[in-house]
Structures are given as structure tokens and as C-alpha cells.
Design an enzyme around this catalytic site. Structure first.
Site, mmCIF file in Angstrom:
data_model
loop_
_atom_site.group_PDB
_atom_site.id
_atom_site.type_symbol
_atom_site.label_atom_id
_atom_site.label_comp_id
_atom_site.label_asym_id
_atom_site.label_seq_id
_atom_site.Cartn_x
_atom_site.Cartn_y
_atom_site.Cartn_z
ATOM 1 N N GLY A 81 0.796 -1.227 0.000
ATOM 2 C CA GLY A 81 0.000 0.000 0.000
ATOM 3 C C GLY A 81 0.826 1.274 0.000
ATOM 4 N N THR A 108 -7.010 -10.695 12.358
ATOM 5 C CA THR A 108 -8.091 -9.725 12.123
ATOM 6 C C THR A 108 -7.633 -8.665 11.128
ATOM 7 O OG1 THR A 108 -8.925 -10.128 14.321
ATOM 8 C CG2 THR A 108 -9.672 -8.104 13.260
ATOM 9 N N CYS A 122 22.928 2.035 4.563
ATOM 10 C CA CYS A 122 23.836 2.128 5.698
ATOM 11 C C CYS A 122 23.548 0.976 6.643
ATOM 12 C CB CYS A 122 23.626 3.458 6.399
ATOM 13 S SG CYS A 122 24.991 3.884 7.438
#
Ligand code: PLP
Length: 384
Positions: A198, A235, A324
Site C-alpha cells: 500500500g 483480524t 547504511c
């Protein structure tokens, strides 16, 4: 004012996405598995989001599973393929995948799986013959990203899926960087799995989805409840799923127009930097890359130093080719796989645009970057 050109790292949540989420973070907090109407409204929001995402990908709604992120989708696909085909002990992937795929493959290698990492050439391109030679009837799954997060290269995943299927192997594509930026049709391309995230398309972090082709063998990654028709326990993150559904709808409505706009910004920036900076070089396959991504190598200087100066000079947020890691600067595995020499490896900067960038952002980058590159090269023992 921030000039945010690090959209392959993450994107801002679109206002429409935020608004679609708010009800499920406030009044409508029911559990979608609850039988009462309060829960049902959450279940309806998930159903709408699933339909949007299915439409964006050309999938059926029952082929979409919501996940927590792109990484979970990648793991679910690959682990499902090895669990459901125990007689096949090989995975074919590429040297330029995201760590979500590479590190899982490394773990499976320790468990006795043979992993083939397909090489790339100096432009980050794959060779289909290498894939044909590597994929055999011992291969459980072929996992190749649709687009590379660092250089933006778009890979010939439909052809690779065909090659995999010819040997009876499953095919997964990590489309985290591609969804919302280029058109996708899972049916035409015959993918078995496709993962997305997303936060790369203006939905929030912590939600993703996995396309799983109907009727292929599937084994769930998490053990627990029967959410997502038993395909993904836990859930559901209703608000974020509703947000992802809205992000998918926005992508469907605006992708073509927006990506033309974004490409124009990217190209103006790139041409400007190539004309004004000493010794620049574009990394990757400029003919086949995402419209929003530009990876430019500024030889003889450190990417980290460029990034710091860009932020100081113009609040420009970009990304370096180096990650890094525990205090040591490790050059990007993608650029290394492309065979960039040591002095080029460290000075690569990725600029990645979104629909929210403006011409003024490009002006700032073009004004601030060349003097930074010139002054850092003055300081470099190699670059004078
Ligand atoms: N795959 C690719 C190509 C990515 O660029 C990323 C994130 O940068 C991921 C997977 C991981 O996605 P997530 O952060 O949602 O786990």
C-alpha cells in the site's frame, strides 16, 4: 518546504485515501468477522477494497488476499510454493530483487534449497536465455520483480512466467514498485502470485495484498483464524484495507495521465542534471523503466554526502544507492550486480517522483544539485 523525491521508499497518504480510512478508525470500529450489522459494515468496506484491487490487476475478487506489507506477500508466495511442491527443491530468482525476496531465499538455501540468482548486465537487464537454462523440472517457483526499486527497470515478467510454466514451475512477481505506475493484467501475463504494498501507491504503511491465481496449490503463511477465506489469518486491518482500496481506485482513474505528468518531471530533471553536473551517468535501462524513477551516478563522490547536502541546501529528500548497514556503508547489491566500478557504486542517487511533485520541485533540484556535485568533487581525491 520539503522536495520529496523518494517515492520509491514510500509515498504520502492521498487525502482521498485518508478520508476513506477515517470512519474505520473512529465510529465504525467493528470486527469484519462479527455477524452483527456493525461488523458487517467493516466487512463491506473490505469487499469494496478487494473489488477495486481486483479490477486494477485484472484479477477475480477471490484471488486477492490482504496482507500486512509487500514483504509478507513475497514470503507467502515463495513459502507456499515450496510447501506445496515438496518434490521441487529449486528457486530461481534474480540478483537484483528486494531484500524481501533475497533474504528469504538465503534462508531457504540454508535449509537445503538450491537458489539460482539470475545475473543482470551493465544496464540491469535480465537475459531470457539465462532463465530458460536455469528453470527446470526441479524448480518450485520463479520469483522476478516486475520493476526494480533502485533503478526502475521493468522486467519481462510475462515471458518469464511462460518459461516457468513450460517447466511446471509456479511464477511470482514482486510488483511492489509497479502497481499504480504501469498497467498490469494478471490474466494476460499468467502470474500465479503477485505481491504489492500500500505505501508505494499513496495508501498507508502496513497494508499490502497478494494475488493468488485461482486453483493453484496454496498454503497459508500464518496459522490462526479463518480470515481471508483461510488464506491469511489475523483480524483484518480494516481502515488500511479501505485506504488501499481507495488508492487502487485512484490509480485506475488517473494512472495514465499522472504517469505522463510524472515522467515529464523526471525527464526534465534528468536532462537538466546530465547537462550541468560533471561526469554523470544514468543507471539502468532507460528504454524500459518506471516513468517516475531516475538513478544517476555521480562518480568519485559519496552518495551519503550528496544526500546530506541536498537536504541542507533545499530540503530535497532523495535516496542513495547505498544502504547504511550497522555503521558500514554497503554499496547497493543492484548496482554491484550491474558491475558498476567501486568509484561509481557509492555516488549513485535515486530520485523517484509521484503525482504530488511539481515543476517547482524540479527547479529546486536543478538549482541546488550541480554546485553540490561540483564542490564534493573538488574535495574528492579522485574527482578533481
Ligand atoms: N519489494 C520491493 C520491490 C520494494 O521496493 C519493497 C519496499 O521497498 C518491498 C518489496 C517491501 O515492501 P514492504 O515495505 O511493504 O514490506
Amino acid at each position: 518546504m520539503i522536495v520529496y523525491v523518494d517515492n520509491n521508499a514510500t509515498t504520502c497518504v492521498a487525502r482521498e485515501v485518508f478520508e476513506a480510512m477515517v470512519p474505520f478508525l473512529t465510529d465504525q470500529y467493528g470486527n469484519p468477522s462479527s455477524p452483527h450489522p456493525f461488523g458487517k459494515s467493516a466487512a463491506t468496506a473490505i469487499k469494496t477494497a478487494r473489488a477495486n484491487l481486483a479490477e486494477l490487476l485484472g484479477a477475480e475478487t477471490d484471488e486477492i488476499i490482504f496482507t500486512s506489507c509487500g514483504t509478507e506477500g513475497d514470503s507467502t508466495a515463495i513459502l507456499s510454493a515450496v510447501e506445496t511442491q515438496k518434490n521441487r527443491r529449486k528457486i530461481v530468482t534474480t540478483a537484483v530483487e528486494h531484500a524481501a525476496v533475497l533474504n528469504l531465499c538465503r534462508r531457504l538455501q540454508k535449509h537445503g534449497y538450491e537458489i539460482v540468482y539470475l545475473p543482470v548486465d551493465s544496464k540491469g537487464r535480465l537475459n531470457l536465455t539465462d532463465a530458460e537454462n536455469a528453470i527446470d523440472d526441479n524448480t518450485a517457483i520463479v520469483s522476478v520483480m516486475m520493476a526494480n526499486n533502485e533503478i526502475g527497470n521493468i522486467y519481462p515478467v510475462a515471458q518469464l512466467a511462460e518459461i516457468a510454466h513450460a517447466k511446471g514451475a509456479l511464477f511470482h512477481t514482486d510488483a511492489v514498485q509497479a502497481v499504480g505506475k504501469i498497467p498490469i493484467d494478471v490474466k494476460t501475463a499468467q502470474f500465479d502470485f503477485l505481491s504489492l504494498s500500500g505505501h508505494k501507491l499513496h495508501a498507508p504503511k502496513g497494508v499490502g495484498a497478494l494475488y493468488v491465481r485461482r486453483f493453484i496449490p496454496f498454503k497459508s503463511f500464518l496459522c490462526g483464524g479463518h480470515q481471508e477465506r483461510g488464506h491469511r489469518a489475523g483480524t483484518e486491518n480494516v481502515a488500511s484495507i479501505a485506504g488501499l482500496g481507495m488508492a487502487a481506485q485512484l490509480a485506475m482513474e488517473n494512472m495514465e495521465k499522472e504517469q505522463t505528468y510524472v515522467k515529464k518531471l523526471r525527464d526534465r530533471m534528468e536532462q537538466g542534471l546530465l547537462a550541468t553536473c560533471p561526469d554523470p551517468q544514468v543507471n539502468g535501462d532507460v528504454e524500459h523503466r518506471l516513468p517516475n524513477t531516475s538513478s544517476i551516478c555521480f562518480k568519485y563522490i559519496e552518495g551519503e554526502a550528496i544526500l546530506l547536502r541536498l537536504y541542507e541546501a533545499g530540503h530535497i529528500c532523495a535516496s542513495s544507492g547505498s544502504a547504511c548497514t550497522s555503521g558500514s556503508l554497503e554499496p547497493s547489491h543492484v548496482l554491484r550486480a550491474m558491475g558498476l566500478d567501486y568509484r561509481s557504486l557509492h555516488g549513485s542517487i535515486r530520485f523517484s517522483f509521484s503525482r504530488y511533485n511539481t515543476e517547482a520541485d524540479v527547479d529546486t533540484i536543478l538549482e541546488k544539485t550541480p554546485p553540490i556535485i561540483k564542490s564534493l568533487r573538488e574535495l574528492s581525491p579522485f574527482g578533481r
